[in-house]
Design an enzyme around this catalytic site. Structure first.
Site, mmCIF file in Angstrom:
data_model
loop_
_atom_site.group_PDB
_atom_site.id
_atom_site.type_symbol
_atom_site.label_atom_id
_atom_site.label_comp_id
_atom_site.label_asym_id
_atom_site.label_seq_id
_atom_site.Cartn_x
_atom_site.Cartn_y
_atom_site.Cartn_z
ATOM 1 N N GLU A 107 -9.128 9.910 5.705
ATOM 2 C CA GLU A 107 -9.303 8.471 5.651
ATOM 3 C C GLU A 107 -10.339 8.150 4.401
ATOM 4 O OE1 GLU A 107 -7.748 5.791 7.062
ATOM 5 O OE2 GLU A 107 -6.282 7.467 7.977
ATOM 6 N N GLU B 204 0.867 -1.168 -0.148
ATOM 7 C CA GLU B 204 -0.231 -0.190 0.086
ATOM 8 C C GLU B 204 0.716 1.192 -0.040
ATOM 9 O OE1 GLU B 204 -2.904 0.416 3.072
ATOM 10 O OE2 GLU B 204 -3.730 -1.583 2.898
ATOM 11 N N LYS C 160 -16.311 5.295 5.412
ATOM 12 C CA LYS C 160 -15.326 4.796 6.284
ATOM 13 C C LYS C 160 -15.141 6.064 7.470
ATOM 14 C CE LYS C 160 -10.225 3.505 6.401
ATOM 15 N NZ LYS C 160 -9.086 3.327 5.676
ATOM 16 N N GLU D 198 -13.593 6.007 -0.061
ATOM 17 C CA GLU D 198 -14.303 4.999 1.027
ATOM 18 C C GLU D 198 -15.225 6.146 1.615
ATOM 19 O OE1 GLU D 198 -11.992 1.532 2.485
ATOM 20 O OE2 GLU D 198 -10.623 3.124 2.192
#
Length: 328
Positions: A203, A140, A197, A194
């Site tokens: 994030e 990642e 999330k 996302e």
């Protein structure tokens, strides 16, 4: 910590299953780690695994050596910069530093924090006695394109710069100062934002695409469209403009103006009080002008008119009176 003793036994069970199917040569078992497994990582030559987890890391490394699988690490220069913005130059984290950082222990000069993080992992592996090459795969890496007000490094510009430079870095097949001939296979996090999330806004904004599949920005992986489609046009004729879609809220329009006229680099001088495009003094008019300026400035790619799906590419000139919308 209580589950760590179960990690390598689980990996062994998977390896036995692959052996039973004669698939062990084509499929390798590994497990990703964060940079937090290191007690120190700067300079890379002093890197070592944290003492409490060292016995388990040795088990993992023994397994990887036996099976020929890579060591996987999630390397995020973004978080290193956020944790120490005074000690980590932003350009060093974004691959744009004009002057590298020297590791006095080895004499190696690192042009990017990404390379330094990868070599830190190699040095940590070496520090526990594994002399054979266990290749490192970056499982990642990425940079958020948006964040909370205090997350000032989480911007579209920084995200695009980091990931586009990361793509170029990986495509070069170059190694690190420690292992110059060893390429670094890398996975970008993430494909999609996302939106549900939890946690800070950053994030939810690591993606190259929105959940709607619309492009957030191009990181050098997006192919130019061959023909125009919904919200998509080729980078082409001068008579193409970007304006705000009907129905955008006042708050959304203000956010667009703030971004385009600020970090987006758009020329918004014409919508200032007393200038040619100030009237009508409405958010939708000012946002449309700012969006178009941003769109033209950044190359008239379809993703430059996305704006969280609030932008609309049009062949109709939105200019009026003495207000001229640039078209190239």
């Amino acid at each position: 910590m209580r589950l760590m003793p179960l990690l390598v036994p689980a990996m062994n069970n998977l390896q036995l299953a692959l052996l039973g199917m004669d698939a062990h040569e084509n499929i390798k078992i590994s497990t990703p780690h964060s940079m937090a497994v290191l007690a120190a990582s700067s300079p890379p030559s002093i890197a070592a695994f944290k003492a409490p987890i060292l016995p388990y890391m040795k088990q993992v490394l023994q397994f990887l050596t036996h099976t020929g699988a890579p060591f996987m690490v999630n390397a995020y220069p973004y978080y290193a910069f956020v944790e120490d913005p005074e000690g980590v130059p932003l350009d060093y984290a974004l691959f744009t530093a004009k002057q590298g950082v020297k590791d006095t222990g080895t004499g190696f000069v690192y042009g990017s924090l990404f390379d330094a993080q990868v070599d830190a992992v190699y040095f940590a592996i070496k520090s526990v006695g594994f002399k054979g090459l266990i290749p490192v795969v970056v499982s990642e890496s990425g940079w958020p394109s948006n964040g909370e007000k205090n997350e000032t490094a989480a911007t579209m510009q920084n995200a695009q710069m980091y990931n586009s430079n990361l793509v170029k870095r990986v495509k070069s097949s170059a190694g690190t100062p420690l292992l110059p001939n060893q390429p670094i296979p890398t996975f970008i996090f993430a494909l999609f934002n996302e939106n549900e999330k939890p946690g800070p806004a950053s994030e939810r904004n690591f993606g190259l695409f929105q959940p709607s599949k619309a492009v957030v920005y191009d990181a050098g992986l997006t192919k130019e469209p061959q023909s125009s489609g919904a919200g998509q046009v080729q980078q082409g004729p001068s008579g193409v403009w970007c304006i705000a879609k009907p129905g955008a809220s006042q708050e959304q329009l203000q956010q667009i103006i703030n971004f385009a006229c600020g970090e987006g680099g758009a020329d918004c001088s014409s919508i200032q009080n007393g200038q040619a495009c100030f009237s009508p003094n409405t958010l939708v008019a000012h946002a449309s002008y700012a969006m178009n300026s941003y769109y033209q400035h950044h190359g008239r790619n379809y993703w430059n008119c996305f704006f969280d799906n609030l932008g609309l590419v049009t062949p109709t000139d939105p200019s009026y009176g003495t207000c001229t919308y640039p078209s190239q």
